[in-house]
Design an enzyme around this catalytic site. Sequence first.
Site, PDB file in Angstrom:
ATOM      1  N   GLU A 112       0.855  -1.139  -0.278  1.00 46.67           N
ATOM      2  CA  GLU A 112       0.045   0.039  -0.045  1.00 46.67           C
ATOM      3  C   GLU A 112       0.859   1.116   0.003  1.00 46.67           C
ATOM      4  O   GLU A 112       1.874   1.420   0.615  1.00 46.67           O
ATOM      5  CB  GLU A 112      -0.878   0.130   1.343  1.00 46.67           C
ATOM      6  CG  GLU A 112      -1.872   1.183   1.351  1.00 46.67           C
ATOM      7  CD  GLU A 112      -2.725   1.286   2.707  1.00 46.67           C
ATOM      8  OE1 GLU A 112      -3.040   2.416   3.165  1.00 46.67           O
ATOM      9  OE2 GLU A 112      -2.958   0.043   3.069  1.00 46.67           O
ATOM     10  N   GLU A 117      -2.622  11.900   2.518  1.00 44.96           N
ATOM     11  CA  GLU A 117      -3.307  11.399   4.044  1.00 44.96           C
ATOM     12  C   GLU A 117      -3.009  12.165   5.076  1.00 44.96           C
ATOM     13  O   GLU A 117      -2.088  12.683   5.364  1.00 44.96           O
ATOM     14  CB  GLU A 117      -3.041   9.778   3.850  1.00 44.96           C
ATOM     15  CG  GLU A 117      -3.833   9.353   4.967  1.00 44.96           C
ATOM     16  CD  GLU A 117      -3.486   7.818   5.222  1.00 44.96           C
ATOM     17  OE1 GLU A 117      -4.444   7.022   5.578  1.00 44.96           O
ATOM     18  OE2 GLU A 117      -2.312   7.410   5.098  1.00 44.96           O
TER      19      GLU A 117
END
Length: 299
Positions: A112, A117
Amino acid sequence: MALVLRPPFSQNSFFDAWNFWSFADPTHGNVNYVDAGTAWNEGLVQVNEKGQAVMRVNTDDYVGNRKSVRLHSHQVVNKNSLVVMDAEHMPTGCGTWPAWWQNGPNWPAGGEIDILEGVHDDDMNHATLHTTAGCTASSDASHPSTGQLTNAQCGFINGDNSGCGYADVSTGNNGYGAGFNAAGGGVYVMQWVDSGISVWFFPRGSIPADLVAERPMPWTWPAPFARWSTNTCNVDQFFRDHITIFNTTFCGDWAGATWYSSGCADRTGYSSCAAFVSEKGSAFREAYWTVNYVKYFQQ
């Protein structure tokens, strides 16, 4: 070797290149991801008059999980790729947890890459890798980075899913949240090559001319704020077959766990992130994405 745009980019068909993912949130957020029909019918997505893709959350006041959208790309990304996202606005505010990221199959085996974010009203982006055991974060002298390494262990070990990440301390407060929005946003770039994985942020007005011209030359750019060397995290071993994802969730494993430490409990007057998200829909009018494009380049 030249980077070639694949597939050809079309502004008008942005949402045609994505699947609407409408299942339970794996990060345990107070969110209901909706299908395409619901998203269009309830105004959670649109292409605006400027041709930008807009992704919103429901802002009605009601009791329950908040409706949102999560998009998964049709395009699959592998090594020797450069992925570019230009946004004018991103979600922000107490309780929010937005992300633009990539994910491989059979998590965490396929890896990932969290490119953009954060949570709440943060003003700093965090880029993070998540893998199986055996990957650690490092830059090297020939491939430096400007961010602050916050955790070196990338692997999911003994239930610890923190991942290995960099905080973008070099950009100031215009790389995430309200500061990003006030500055007109900018461009995030992820490069995945033999030597490692890198993430750049270019504020509006500082986007390289070669990138604007769709002929990116990343070897001419300043150092990225995040870089993971393949010397300590073999990209061939830990990453494969990624899709790109947009989502906005609420509370959950990160935003919920930092409700008090972020100061949101004091600022909102709510002792619970979940209760705030459930009851105060009007607080989420800034929780939307306005995206100019996502482009994929391949060597």
